[in-house]
Each structure stands twice: as structure tokens, then as C-alpha cells.
Design a protein around this motif. Structure first.
Motif, PDB file in Angstrom:
ATOM      1  N   HIS A 285      12.931   1.788   6.195  1.00 14.06           N
ATOM      2  CA  HIS A 285      12.378   2.486   7.362  1.00 14.06           C
ATOM      3  C   HIS A 285      10.848   2.506   7.246  1.00 14.06           C
ATOM      4  CE1 HIS A 285      16.479   3.585   8.382  1.00 14.06           C
ATOM      5  NE2 HIS A 285      16.626   4.119   7.189  1.00 14.06           N
ATOM      6  N   PHE A 286      10.310   1.414   6.743  1.00 11.59           N
ATOM      7  CA  PHE A 286       8.886   1.173   6.516  1.00 11.59           C
ATOM      8  C   PHE A 286       8.323   2.002   5.354  1.00 11.59           C
ATOM      9  CE2 PHE A 286       9.225  -0.026  11.084  1.00 11.59           C
ATOM     10  CZ  PHE A 286       9.001  -1.383  10.904  1.00 11.59           C
ATOM     11  N   ILE A 287       8.649   3.328   5.299  1.00  9.31           N
ATOM     12  CA  ILE A 287       8.073   4.127   4.219  1.00  9.31           C
ATOM     13  C   ILE A 287       8.912   5.359   3.857  1.00  9.31           C
ATOM     14  CG2 ILE A 287       6.679   5.667   5.677  1.00  9.31           C
ATOM     15  CD1 ILE A 287       4.401   5.260   3.575  1.00  9.31           C
ATOM     16  N   SER A 288       9.850   5.754   4.681  1.00 11.30           N
ATOM     17  CA  SER A 288      10.475   7.071   4.526  1.00 11.30           C
ATOM     18  C   SER A 288      11.549   7.147   3.444  1.00 11.30           C
ATOM     19  CB  SER A 288      11.077   7.524   5.870  1.00 11.30           C
ATOM     20  OG  SER A 288      12.097   6.627   6.284  1.00 11.30           O
ATOM     21  N   ALA A 289      12.153   6.016   3.041  1.00  3.11           N
ATOM     22  CA  ALA A 289      13.249   6.076   2.073  1.00  3.11           C
ATOM     23  C   ALA A 289      13.104   4.959   1.042  1.00  3.11           C
ATOM     24  CB  ALA A 289      14.600   5.975   2.789  1.00  3.11           C
ATOM     25  N   TRP A 290      13.739   5.157  -0.112  1.00  6.48           N
ATOM     26  CA  TRP A 290      13.648   4.184  -1.197  1.00  6.48           C
ATOM     27  C   TRP A 290      14.443   2.924  -0.899  1.00  6.48           C
ATOM     28  CZ3 TRP A 290      10.455   3.650  -5.068  1.00  6.48           C
ATOM     29  CH2 TRP A 290       9.809   4.770  -5.632  1.00  6.48           C
ATOM     30  N   GLN A 291      13.874   1.790  -1.257  1.00  3.08           N
ATOM     31  CA  GLN A 291      14.616   0.551  -1.403  1.00  3.08           C
ATOM     32  C   GLN A 291      14.677   0.169  -2.886  1.00  3.08           C
ATOM     33  OE1 GLN A 291      12.814  -3.165  -0.158  1.00  3.08           O
ATOM     34  NE2 GLN A 291      14.804  -4.117   0.269  1.00  3.08           N
ATOM     35  N   GLN A 292      13.496   0.132  -3.503  1.00  5.68           N
ATOM     36  CA  GLN A 292      13.428  -0.302  -4.897  1.00  5.68           C
ATOM     37  C   GLN A 292      12.108   0.146  -5.517  1.00  5.68           C
ATOM     38  OE1 GLN A 292      13.479  -4.667  -5.766  1.00  5.68           O
ATOM     39  NE2 GLN A 292      15.535  -4.264  -6.559  1.00  5.68           N
ATOM     40  N   SER A 293      12.146   0.387  -6.817  1.00  7.80           N
ATOM     41  CA  SER A 293      10.950   0.661  -7.610  1.00  7.80           C
ATOM     42  C   SER A 293      10.878  -0.389  -8.705  1.00  7.80           C
ATOM     43  CB  SER A 293      11.023   2.066  -8.209  1.00  7.80           C
ATOM     44  OG  SER A 293       9.962   2.282  -9.130  1.00  7.80           O
ATOM     45  N   LEU A 294       9.726  -1.072  -8.809  1.00  6.15           N
ATOM     46  CA  LEU A 294       9.620  -2.171  -9.768  1.00  6.15           C
ATOM     47  C   LEU A 294       8.316  -2.064 -10.555  1.00  6.15           C
ATOM     48  CD1 LEU A 294      10.496  -5.900  -9.233  1.00  6.15           C
ATOM     49  CD2 LEU A 294       8.280  -5.296 -10.204  1.00  6.15           C
TER      50      LEU A 294
ATOM     51  N   GLY B 292       7.081 -11.593 -20.110  1.00  8.25           N
ATOM     52  CA  GLY B 292       6.999 -10.149 -19.995  1.00  8.25           C
ATOM     53  C   GLY B 292       8.329  -9.473 -19.728  1.00  8.25           C
ATOM     54  N   TYR B 293       8.214  -8.201 -19.356  1.00  6.73           N
ATOM     55  CA  TYR B 293       9.358  -7.317 -19.139  1.00  6.73           C
ATOM     56  C   TYR B 293       9.184  -6.588 -17.818  1.00  6.73           C
ATOM     57  CZ  TYR B 293      11.956  -2.913 -19.376  1.00  6.73           C
ATOM     58  OH  TYR B 293      12.756  -1.845 -19.072  1.00  6.73           O
ATOM     59  N   ALA B 294      10.311  -6.313 -17.142  1.00  6.80           N
ATOM     60  CA  ALA B 294      10.278  -5.547 -15.899  1.00  6.80           C
ATOM     61  C   ALA B 294      11.369  -4.485 -15.915  1.00  6.80           C
ATOM     62  CB  ALA B 294      10.455  -6.473 -14.695  1.00  6.80           C
ATOM     63  N   TRP B 295      11.039  -3.333 -15.357  1.00  9.36           N
ATOM     64  CA  TRP B 295      12.003  -2.254 -15.162  1.00  9.36           C
ATOM     65  C   TRP B 295      12.140  -2.034 -13.667  1.00  9.36           C
ATOM     66  CZ3 TRP B 295      10.898   2.403 -12.662  1.00  9.36           C
ATOM     67  CH2 TRP B 295      11.942   3.338 -12.654  1.00  9.36           C
ATOM     68  N   ILE B 296      13.389  -2.067 -13.184  1.00 13.93           N
ATOM     69  CA  ILE B 296      13.647  -1.969 -11.751  1.00 13.93           C
ATOM     70  C   ILE B 296      14.701  -0.910 -11.499  1.00 13.93           C
ATOM     71  CG2 ILE B 296      14.412  -3.215  -9.687  1.00 13.93           C
ATOM     72  CD1 ILE B 296      13.396  -5.248 -12.646  1.00 13.93           C
ATOM     73  N   GLU B 297      14.454  -0.073 -10.514  1.00 19.75           N
ATOM     74  CA  GLU B 297      15.440   0.892 -10.047  1.00 19.75           C
ATOM     75  C   GLU B 297      15.758   0.554  -8.597  1.00 19.75           C
ATOM     76  OE1 GLU B 297      18.006   4.160 -10.802  1.00 19.75           O
ATOM     77  OE2 GLU B 297      16.630   3.139 -12.176  1.00 19.75           O
ATOM     78  N   THR B 298      17.023   0.231  -8.307  1.00 22.57           N
ATOM     79  CA  THR B 298      17.445  -0.130  -6.958  1.00 22.57           C
ATOM     80  C   THR B 298      18.298   0.993  -6.381  1.00 22.57           C
ATOM     81  OG1 THR B 298      17.434  -2.487  -7.502  1.00 22.57           O
ATOM     82  CG2 THR B 298      18.668  -1.831  -5.554  1.00 22.57           C
ATOM     83  N   TYR B 299      18.009   1.370  -5.133  1.00 21.29           N
ATOM     84  CA  TYR B 299      18.650   2.514  -4.499  1.00 21.29           C
ATOM     85  C   TYR B 299      19.630   2.050  -3.416  1.00 21.29           C
ATOM     86  CZ  TYR B 299      14.908   5.041  -6.839  1.00 21.29           C
ATOM     87  OH  TYR B 299      14.062   5.552  -7.794  1.00 21.29           O
ATOM     88  N   PRO B 300      20.634   2.863  -3.086  1.00 21.35           N
ATOM     89  CA  PRO B 300      21.533   2.506  -1.985  1.00 21.35           C
ATOM     90  C   PRO B 300      20.811   2.630  -0.644  1.00 21.35           C
ATOM     91  CG  PRO B 300      22.058   4.693  -2.829  1.00 21.35           C
ATOM     92  CD  PRO B 300      21.015   4.124  -3.745  1.00 21.35           C
ATOM     93  N   TYR B 301      20.888   1.599   0.156  1.00 23.07           N
ATOM     94  CA  TYR B 301      20.267   1.610   1.478  1.00 23.07           C
ATOM     95  C   TYR B 301      21.026   0.625   2.363  1.00 23.07           C
ATOM     96  CZ  TYR B 301      18.141  -2.846   0.213  1.00 23.07           C
ATOM     97  OH  TYR B 301      17.949  -4.146  -0.167  1.00 23.07           O
ATOM     98  N   GLY B 302      20.893   0.775   3.660  1.00 24.82           N
ATOM     99  CA  GLY B 302      21.520  -0.138   4.601  1.00 24.82           C
ATOM    100  C   GLY B 302      23.013   0.092   4.756  1.00 24.82           C
ATOM    101  N   GLU B 303      23.610  -0.679   5.651  1.00 24.45           N
ATOM    102  CA  GLU B 303      25.035  -0.547   5.930  1.00 24.45           C
ATOM    103  C   GLU B 303      25.897  -0.980   4.754  1.00 24.45           C
ATOM    104  OE1 GLU B 303      28.276  -2.051   9.329  1.00 24.45           O
ATOM    105  OE2 GLU B 303      26.147  -2.599   9.463  1.00 24.45           O
ATOM    106  N   TYR B 304      25.410  -1.982   3.999  1.00 19.94           N
ATOM    107  CA  TYR B 304      26.134  -2.484   2.833  1.00 19.94           C
ATOM    108  C   TYR B 304      25.211  -2.390   1.614  1.00 19.94           C
ATOM    109  CZ  TYR B 304      28.980  -4.561   6.550  1.00 19.94           C
ATOM    110  OH  TYR B 304      29.745  -4.764   7.663  1.00 19.94           O
ATOM    111  N   PRO B 305      25.280  -1.293   0.841  1.00 19.68           N
ATOM    112  CA  PRO B 305      24.420  -1.165  -0.340  1.00 19.68           C
ATOM    113  C   PRO B 305      24.685  -2.292  -1.336  1.00 19.68           C
ATOM    114  CG  PRO B 305      25.442   0.941   0.225  1.00 19.68           C
ATOM    115  CD  PRO B 305      26.115  -0.100   1.054  1.00 19.68           C
ATOM    116  N   ILE B 306      23.672  -2.621  -2.130  1.00 20.74           N
ATOM    117  CA  ILE B 306      23.814  -3.685  -3.119  1.00 20.74           C
ATOM    118  C   ILE B 306      24.900  -3.332  -4.127  1.00 20.74           C
ATOM    119  CG2 ILE B 306      22.631  -4.915  -4.972  1.00 20.74           C
ATOM    120  CD1 ILE B 306      20.096  -4.791  -3.321  1.00 20.74           C
TER     121      ILE B 306
END
Length: 263
Positions: A60-69, A87-101
Motif C-alpha cells: 500500500h506504498f507505505i502503510s504496511a510491511w512487505q519485507q525488511s532486508l 556477504g550475508y543478508a537477514w530478511i524478514e518477510t511478512y504476510p501480505y496480499g491475497e496469497y501470502p508467500i
């Protein structure tokens, strides 16, 4: 230009074949996204450097989480045109959309190790870069629906290729106080024994307007398109997300190797 032509031709053939195959049996979902990113590079010497970035990805452009990387790495320059990074990456993926990941509609953590090679060259006023990245992704998974925290981290492998073209608007080359336009396209392919329905993982395209203030800072913003195929199916149908929105990038480059030389 020959290298660019070969890379683009290979990409178009691969993407078209994968996309055509997947069109026959899919569920579609669209989301509005906003990505707000900061990239920092510290040059330690003529060869070595440190890279750190944070990407604040929203729906929603800015109002809710999609992912933090969060991604960090060590740079090694083979020469001015070839840069390597591990290198290394830490990712947090959140439920969003009609079909969450995540099929259970839960957020999940991913720990990622990556290796990257970036080749840069200039053709007339066009600055072109090719980025090849290999990722070993340990993606959090819930073995039971009643769990509150992931208890499994299977290994998923992915390879990425990105081509970026950058063009200054008022000079023949990128200098300080120069506006520019840029566009890039990146395709990601999953492979290995744990890959599921998404051998084609995702594709990203962006068109950007930027401004280089000085040797340290530049900012760019524009349009972002993201197509994702989820690694699971619903009613034997593949799930595709078609996400569109805005992207804002801030680049900070600090060269401490000059200070070492002067001292």
C-alpha cells in the motif's frame, strides 16, 4: 556493446520461455508497493571495501510491511571494471496480499549467504553494469500450523542477473551536480533439490530519475515493477504476484583510503 547485446538476448529468450510456460495455469494477485533503500559503501583501500544496505519494503506504498532486508558484505575490486562481493543478508518477510508467500499466512525469517560479481563498462554516454549473484537461502518454515516460530530452515539456491543502464542528462559523463536517468531489469532463477513450483522466482524492472550531489551522495527515485512466482500452489495452480509502485534509493560512498594515504 557486444557484451550487452549477448546478455540481453539471453535474458529475453529465457524470460519469454519461462513466462509463456507459466501463463497457462496461474492465479494472479496485484499489490501496490513502496521500496525505500539506503546503500553505503566504505572504500578501505584500492582493492577492499565494506558494503551495507537496508531496504524498507512496504505494501500500500507505505502503510504496511512487505519485507525488511539488511545486507552486508566485503568488496574486492579486481580492477576498476570488475567488483566482487561476498556477504550475508537477514530478511524478514511478512504476510501480505491475497496469497501470502507463506502458505499459513505467517511472517518468516531468512538467512542468506551470497556471492556477487559486477562488471561495468561505458559505451558513449551510457554507463552499463552487469550484476551476477549466487545466493544460498536458509528460509524459515513451520512444520506445524500451531507453531509460533519457524522450526526448519531448508536450503534454497538462487541465481540472479541484473543489467542496469545509466545516462547523464546534462553532461557526457557522471560528474558532481549531475541529474541522470537509469533503468534496470533483474531476473532470479531458483535451482537445487528444494526448489518447488518457482524455478522462475521473480523479475524486477525499474525506471529511475536520479541526482548525483557529489562524490559521496546520490539519490534516485522512480517506478518499480515486481513479478513474483510463489513456491507453492493453490488448487494445482501457480500463484503470481504482480506488484507495482515506487522506489527511492540513497547511495553513500565513503573513501577512507585517501585519508590513509594523506596520513
Amino acid at each position: 556493446m557486444k557484451l550487452l547485446s549477448i546478455a540481453l538476448t539471453t535474458y529475453i529468450i529465457l524470460f519469454t520461455s519461462l513466462n509463456t510456460k507459466a501463463q497457462n495455469n496461474r492465479l494472479k494477485n496485484a499489490n501496490q508497493i513502496g521500496w525505500y533503500n539506503t546503500f553505503t559503501t566504505v572504500k578501505l583501500s584500492s582493492k577492499f571495501g565494506i558494503h551495507a544496505e537496508y531496504q524498507w519494503r512496504r505494501t500500500h506504498f507505505i502503510s504496511a510491511w512487505q519485507q525488511s532486508l539488511l545486507r552486508v558484505g566485503i568488496n574486492y575490486s579486481i580492477n576498476p571494471k570488475v567488483l566482487c562481493r561476498i556477504g550475508y543478508a537477514w530478511i524478514e518477510t511478512y504476510p501480505y496480499g491475497e496469497y501470502p508467500i507463506n502458505g499459513q499466512g505467517k511472517s518468516f525469517t531468512e538467512h542468506r549467504i551470497y556471492e556477487m560479481v559486477q562488471i561495468s563498462h561505458k559505451e558513449n554516454i551510457f554507463e552499463i553494469s552487469h550484476r551476477f549473484m549466487l545466493e544460498q537461502r536458509f528460509v524459515g518454515k513451520y512444520s506445524k500450523s500451531n507453531l509460533q516460530k519457524e522450526d526448519q530452515y531448508p536450503l534454497l539456491n538462487r541465481i540472479r542477473y541484473m543489467c542496469r543502464v545509466q545516462v547523464p542528462l546534462i553532461h557526457k559523463e557522471m560528474t558532481n551536480k549531475t541529474p541522470y536517468i537509469a533503468f534496470y531489469d533483474e531476473i532470479m532463477i531458483g535451482f537445487g533439490k528444494n526448489v518447488n513450483a518457482n524455478i522462475f522466482d521473480q523479475n524486477r524492472f525499474a525506471f529511475l530519475l536520479g541526482y548525483r550531489f557529489n562524490n559521496i551522495c546520490r539519490i534516485e527515485a522512480g517506478y518499480l515493477n515486481q513479478v513474483i512466482q510463489l513456491g507453492r500452489q493453490v488448487n494445482s495452480k501457480n500463484i503470481f504476484q504482480y506488484n507495482n509502485g515506487i522506489i527511492i534509493n540513497t547511495y553513500i560512498n565513503i573513501d577512507v583510503s585517501k585519508n590513509k594515504k594523506s596520513n
